[in-house]
Design an enzyme around this catalytic site. Structure first.
Site, PDB file in Angstrom:
ATOM      1  CE1 TYR A  94      -3.969   2.513   0.654  1.00 40.16           C
ATOM      2  CE2 TYR A  94      -2.760   2.885   3.347  1.00 40.16           C
ATOM      3  CZ  TYR A  94      -3.763   2.527   1.838  1.00 40.16           C
ATOM      4  OH  TYR A  94      -5.050   4.143   2.104  1.00 40.16           O
ATOM      5  NE  ARG A 147      -6.153  11.438  -6.290  1.00 42.72           N
ATOM      6  CZ  ARG A 147      -6.714  11.102  -5.353  1.00 42.72           C
ATOM      7  NH1 ARG A 147      -7.201  11.899  -4.124  1.00 42.72           N
ATOM      8  NH2 ARG A 147      -6.224  10.032  -4.647  1.00 42.72           N
ATOM      9  CE  LYS A 165      -6.450   2.584  -0.380  1.00 44.83           C
ATOM     10  NZ  LYS A 165      -7.205   3.787   0.064  1.00 44.83           N
ATOM     11  CD  GLU A 237      -8.748   4.471  -2.984  1.00 40.83           C
ATOM     12  OE1 GLU A 237      -8.769   5.299  -2.463  1.00 40.83           O
ATOM     13  OE2 GLU A 237      -9.451   3.897  -1.825  1.00 40.83           O
ATOM     14  CG  ASP A 238      -6.288   6.912  -5.806  1.00 40.69           C
ATOM     15  OD1 ASP A 238      -6.775   7.666  -5.172  1.00 40.69           O
ATOM     16  OD2 ASP A 238      -5.057   6.452  -5.237  1.00 40.69           O
ATOM     17  CG  ASP A 260     -10.567   5.005   1.871  1.00 39.00           C
ATOM     18  OD1 ASP A 260     -11.121   5.087   2.123  1.00 39.00           O
ATOM     19  OD2 ASP A 260      -9.209   4.604   0.979  1.00 39.00           O
ATOM     20  CG  ASP A 261      -9.158   8.872  -3.120  1.00 39.91           C
ATOM     21  OD1 ASP A 261      -8.053   8.559  -2.811  1.00 39.91           O
ATOM     22  OD2 ASP A 261     -10.006   8.526  -3.758  1.00 39.91           O
ATOM     23  CG  ASN A 400      -0.158   9.290   1.646  1.00 37.47           C
ATOM     24  OD1 ASN A 400       0.456   9.494   2.166  1.00 37.47           O
ATOM     25  ND2 ASN A 400      -1.753   9.746   1.434  1.00 37.47           N
ATOM     26  CG  ASN A 445      -3.085   3.639   6.248  1.00 39.09           C
ATOM     27  OD1 ASN A 445      -3.652   3.240   5.829  1.00 39.09           O
ATOM     28  ND2 ASN A 445      -1.882   3.008   6.529  1.00 39.09           N
TER      29      ASN A 445
HETATM   30  P1  NAD Z   1      -7.042  16.628  -4.618  1.00 38.12           P
HETATM   31  O1  NAD Z   1      -6.045  16.401  -6.042  1.00 38.12           O
HETATM   32  O2  NAD Z   1      -8.285  16.186  -5.321  1.00 38.12           O
HETATM   33  O3  NAD Z   1      -6.442  18.118  -4.352  1.00 38.12           O
HETATM   34  C1  NAD Z   1      -5.306  18.929  -4.212  1.00 38.12           C
HETATM   35  C2  NAD Z   1      -5.827  20.306  -3.613  1.00 38.12           C
HETATM   36  O4  NAD Z   1      -4.048  20.545  -3.339  1.00 38.12           O
HETATM   37  C3  NAD Z   1      -6.122  21.265  -4.408  1.00 38.12           C
HETATM   38  O5  NAD Z   1      -7.732  21.246  -4.177  1.00 38.12           O
HETATM   39  C4  NAD Z   1      -4.752  22.125  -5.702  1.00 38.12           C
HETATM   40  O6  NAD Z   1      -5.516  22.993  -6.052  1.00 38.12           O
HETATM   41  C5  NAD Z   1      -4.703  21.997  -4.079  1.00 38.12           C
HETATM   42  N1  NAD Z   1      -3.491  22.450  -4.505  1.00 38.12           N
HETATM   43  C6  NAD Z   1      -2.479  21.552  -5.407  1.00 38.12           C
HETATM   44  N2  NAD Z   1      -1.351  23.301  -5.392  1.00 38.12           N
HETATM   45  C7  NAD Z   1      -1.699  23.585  -4.243  1.00 38.12           C
HETATM   46  C8  NAD Z   1      -0.349  24.845  -3.778  1.00 38.12           C
HETATM   47  N3  NAD Z   1       0.119  25.031  -4.906  1.00 38.12           N
HETATM   48  N4  NAD Z   1      -0.753  25.554  -2.820  1.00 38.12           N
HETATM   49  C9  NAD Z   1      -2.334  24.911  -2.329  1.00 38.12           C
HETATM   50  N5  NAD Z   1      -2.540  23.901  -2.796  1.00 38.12           N
HETATM   51  C10 NAD Z   1      -2.386  23.234  -3.974  1.00 38.12           C
HETATM   52  O7  NAD Z   1      -6.282  15.632  -3.841  1.00 38.12           O
HETATM   53  P2  NAD Z   1      -6.703  14.934  -3.080  1.00 38.12           P
HETATM   54  O8  NAD Z   1      -7.315  14.034  -3.164  1.00 38.12           O
HETATM   55  O9  NAD Z   1      -7.353  15.764  -1.464  1.00 38.12           O
HETATM   56  O10 NAD Z   1      -5.301  14.567  -1.903  1.00 38.12           O
HETATM   57  C11 NAD Z   1      -3.993  15.077  -2.237  1.00 38.12           C
HETATM   58  C12 NAD Z   1      -2.806  14.922  -1.057  1.00 38.12           C
HETATM   59  O11 NAD Z   1      -3.389  14.101   0.082  1.00 38.12           O
HETATM   60  C13 NAD Z   1      -2.298  13.122  -2.173  1.00 38.12           C
HETATM   61  O12 NAD Z   1      -0.837  13.398  -1.765  1.00 38.12           O
HETATM   62  C14 NAD Z   1      -2.664  12.774  -1.012  1.00 38.12           C
HETATM   63  O13 NAD Z   1      -1.730  11.409  -1.108  1.00 38.12           O
HETATM   64  C15 NAD Z   1      -3.248  13.045   0.589  1.00 38.12           C
HETATM   65  N6  NAD Z   1      -4.142  12.032   1.250  1.00 38.12           N
HETATM   66  C16 NAD Z   1      -3.172  11.144   2.598  1.00 38.12           C
HETATM   67  C17 NAD Z   1      -4.800  10.926   2.779  1.00 38.12           C
HETATM   68  C18 NAD Z   1      -3.906   9.874   4.309  1.00 38.12           C
HETATM   69  O14 NAD Z   1      -2.991  10.457   4.561  1.00 38.12           O
HETATM   70  N7  NAD Z   1      -5.105   8.833   4.938  1.00 38.12           N
HETATM   71  C19 NAD Z   1      -5.963  10.355   2.115  1.00 38.12           C
HETATM   72  C20 NAD Z   1      -6.343  10.875   1.422  1.00 38.12           C
HETATM   73  C21 NAD Z   1      -5.363  12.019   0.584  1.00 38.12           C
END
Ligand code: NAD
Length: 563
Positions: A94, A147, A165, A237-238, A260-261, A400, A445
């Site tokens: 994962y 994504r 997953k 997912e993604d 899940d996201d 991540n 996580n």
């Molecule tokens: P997403 O693509 O939906 O959102 C990303 C966001 O970041 C967008 O709103 C975008 O406008 C913003 N962004 C991009 N560049 C930027 C900048 N320079 N300054 C400020 N904001 C900016 O993605 P997501 O699903 O929201 O995931 C985002 C991150 O969170 C990923 O790295 C993902 O791996 C991580 N994540 C972690 C967990 C966890 O820790 N459990 C869970 C889900 C997602």
């Protein structure tokens, strides 16, 4: 056209399933006596062999390939290995390694796993599902690969995510692997590098969007629910932002589905916040929270935070006012350009601001949550500022994989002199400060949440997954964090206890479901723990009972095992 598939051969029987763990009687009955070395070894010894081989692998990608090979060959042993040290193996199957694996999916491709449905299969999805050998599917995990983690559009290479997953559904939640179905909806990719990659395994054209895409999704949801039942869980997912939110709102009241996201992330992050309240001795509604990022993760977390604040007595509007978001255009404020419907809700009256540093200086939040996949966004200045405004600043660097984290655990603990309450998306090693104090960073996580939610929802046949279920999961998870965990900096229970955690979450969800008339399984199990246990997958080898065999031209039926 009817194809006759080759019958399973003896060599296959030797190599897959349980190898040298077959007894003499089984070898004789299966007609494989002599095809295996004469020694009989137990699963314990097989585990030892796997672990020794694993130690010889050069890097994490090699380890991933090795484990996936084992999953293909001997599924029981694969799960036995994972369960022997889930903390060690989870980062391989994962995040973060699965991200690397998806980027290299064409290179490391050995055997197909999961169902590949393309945009050109419209009108035929029901018959594609008929090709899947299992009839009793309880959990589907689906992606369109647009994504993947924080890595962008990986097209068909994204299949690694549903595969990983669902392996965790089994390892962490005990859902039998044959009841899980990974699905890739391939609509093309806009990733130019992949389109030119000779090893790419997906459709070689740009993503098809619009009505054709929507029709594919509609048909897929209907076909899955028709074949496996309205209580078959479909985990999204993604998917990219543009689709994730609207598909969730389109399907959430129609099918048994969640994203899940958005929702799983929300629950795990809110669980971390609920645990941190025990350190800060405050209520959720006492906090001012700034998100770096305003995408799926941010929106989901923010939504659930406001629900938690409502429970404390705030109105929805009051809760929303305590949450601020910064996206790629700067602080989200009323009247700003580029505001989607989701972002509008978190836009407050305030002058526009571009830089995160300035936003933090201006708003002086108690908590910052990084979910924008912008590595290093929590600069030394920001972390030090947070430590100057707050006795115990909450700093969650959730992006991540590790390379995308907003700050490292070490930076957080060092710049806050050990006062920072830290959680990350990908794992960080424990940190010892120069004064000798050691901190164990919490990993927010999603695996703490989705296997438990999946187990609870499928166990009592819930047909629609409400937001409330995720708040219940978050509260249940936070309640499992001990005072000792908190003292060490952990906001989550140890990953090693994840199976127990998942079962406890699932029981809470079942109780809620029966209380609110959401469970369709009747009668209600009186002992939910025992019932849950009865559903749980066992890694012990099954006994082989051979009904009949004639070898090689005859047919062979093996009960209790699937070839
Ligand atoms: P997403 O693509 O939906 O959102 C990303 C966001 O970041 C967008 O709103 C975008 O406008 C913003 N962004 C991009 N560049 C930027 C900048 N320079 N300054 C400020 N904001 C900016 O993605 P997501 O699903 O929201 O995931 C985002 C991150 O969170 C990923 O790295 C993902 O791996 C991580 N994540 C972690 C967990 C966890 O820790 N459990 C869970 C889900 C997602």
């Amino acid at each position: 056209l009817s194809l006759s598939l080759p019958k399973p051969n003896r060599w296959l029987v030797c190599c897959v399933l349980q190898g040298m763990a077959f007894s003499l009687e089984e070898r004789l009955q299966l007609g494989i006596h002599g095809l295996l070395p004469p020694c009989f070894i137990s699963q314990d010894v097989q585990l030892l062999r796997v672990l020794k081989n694993y130690d010889m692998k050069r890097d994490d990608l090699d380890r991933y390939v090795f484990l996936m090979g084992l999953q293909d060959r001997n599924e029981k042993l694969f799960y036995r290995v994972l369960l022997s040290d889930i903390e060690r193996f989870m980062p391989i199957i994962y995040t973060p390694t699965v991200g690397l694996a998806c980027q290299q999916y064409g290179l490391i491709f050995r055997r197909p796993r999961g169902l590949f449905i393309t945009i050109h299969d419209r009108g035929h999805i029901a018959s594609l599902l008929q090709n899947w050998p299992e009839k009793d599917i309880r959990a589907v995990c689906v992606t369109d690969g647009e994504r993947i983690l924080g890595l962008g559009d990986l097209g068909c290479y994204g299949m690694g995510i549903p595969v990983g997953k669902l392996a965790l559904y089994t390892a962490c939640g005990g859902v039998p692997p044959q009841q899980c179905l990974p699905v890739m909806l391939d609509v093309g990719t806009d990733n130019e590098a992949l389109l030119k990659d000779p090893l790419y395994i997906g459709l070689r054209h740009k993503r098809i969007r619009g009505q054709a895409y929507d029709d594919l999704l509609d048909e897929f949801m209907k076909a899955v629910s028709d074949r496996y039942g309205m209580d078959c869980l479909i985990q999204f997912e993604d998917f990219a932002n543009i689709n994730a939110f609207r598909l969730l709102s389109k399907y959430r009241n129609k099918y048994c589905t969640f994203n899940d996201d958005i929702q799983g992330t929300a629950a795990v992050a809110v669980a971390g916040l609920l645990a941190s309240l025990r350190i800060t001795k405050s209520k959720m509604s006492d906090h001012t929270i700034v998100f770096q990022g305003a995408g799926e993760a941010a929106m989901g977390i923010a939504e659930l935070i406001t629900m938690a604040m409502e429970r404390e007595g705030l109105t929805k509007e009051e809760g929303l006012k305590k949450i601020w978001m910064v996206d790629s255009k700067g602080l989200i404020v009323k009247g700003r350009d580029h505001l989607t419907h989701e972002k509008e809700r978190f836009a407050h009256e305030h002058p526009e601001m571009k830089k995160l540093e300035d936003v933090i200086q201006e708003l002086k939040p108690t908590a910052i949550i990084g979910v924008a996949a912008v590595p290093g966004a929590f600069s030394e200045q920001i972390i030090r500022d947070m430590a100057s405004f707050n006795e115990r600043p909450v700093i969650f660097a959730l992006s991540n994989p590790t390379s995308k984290a907003e700050c490292t655990a070490e930076q957080c603990y060092t710049f806050t002199e050990g006062r920072g309450i830290f959680a990350s998306g990908s794992p960080f090693d424990p940190i010892t400060l120069p004064d000798g104090r050691t901190f164990y960073p919490g990993q927010g996580n999603n695996a703490y949440i989705f296997p438990g939610v999946g187990l609870g929802v499928t166990a009592c046949a819930i047909q629609h997954i409400t937001e409330e279920i995720f708040l219940i999961a978050a509260e249940a998870l936070a309640s499992l964090v001990t005072e000792e965990d908190l003292a060490q900096g952990r906001l989550y229970p140890p990953l090693s206890s994840i199976r127990d955690v998942s079962v406890k979450l699932a029981i809470k969800i079942m109780e809620h479901a029966y209380e609110h008339n959401m469970a369709t399984l009747r009668p209600e199990p009186s002992d939910k723990g025992a019932y849950m246990h009865s559903l749980t997958y066992s890694t012990d080898y099954e006994e082989f009972v051979v009904d009949s065999y004639r070898w090689p031209e005859g047919s062979m039926t093996v009960q209790s095992c699937k070839l």
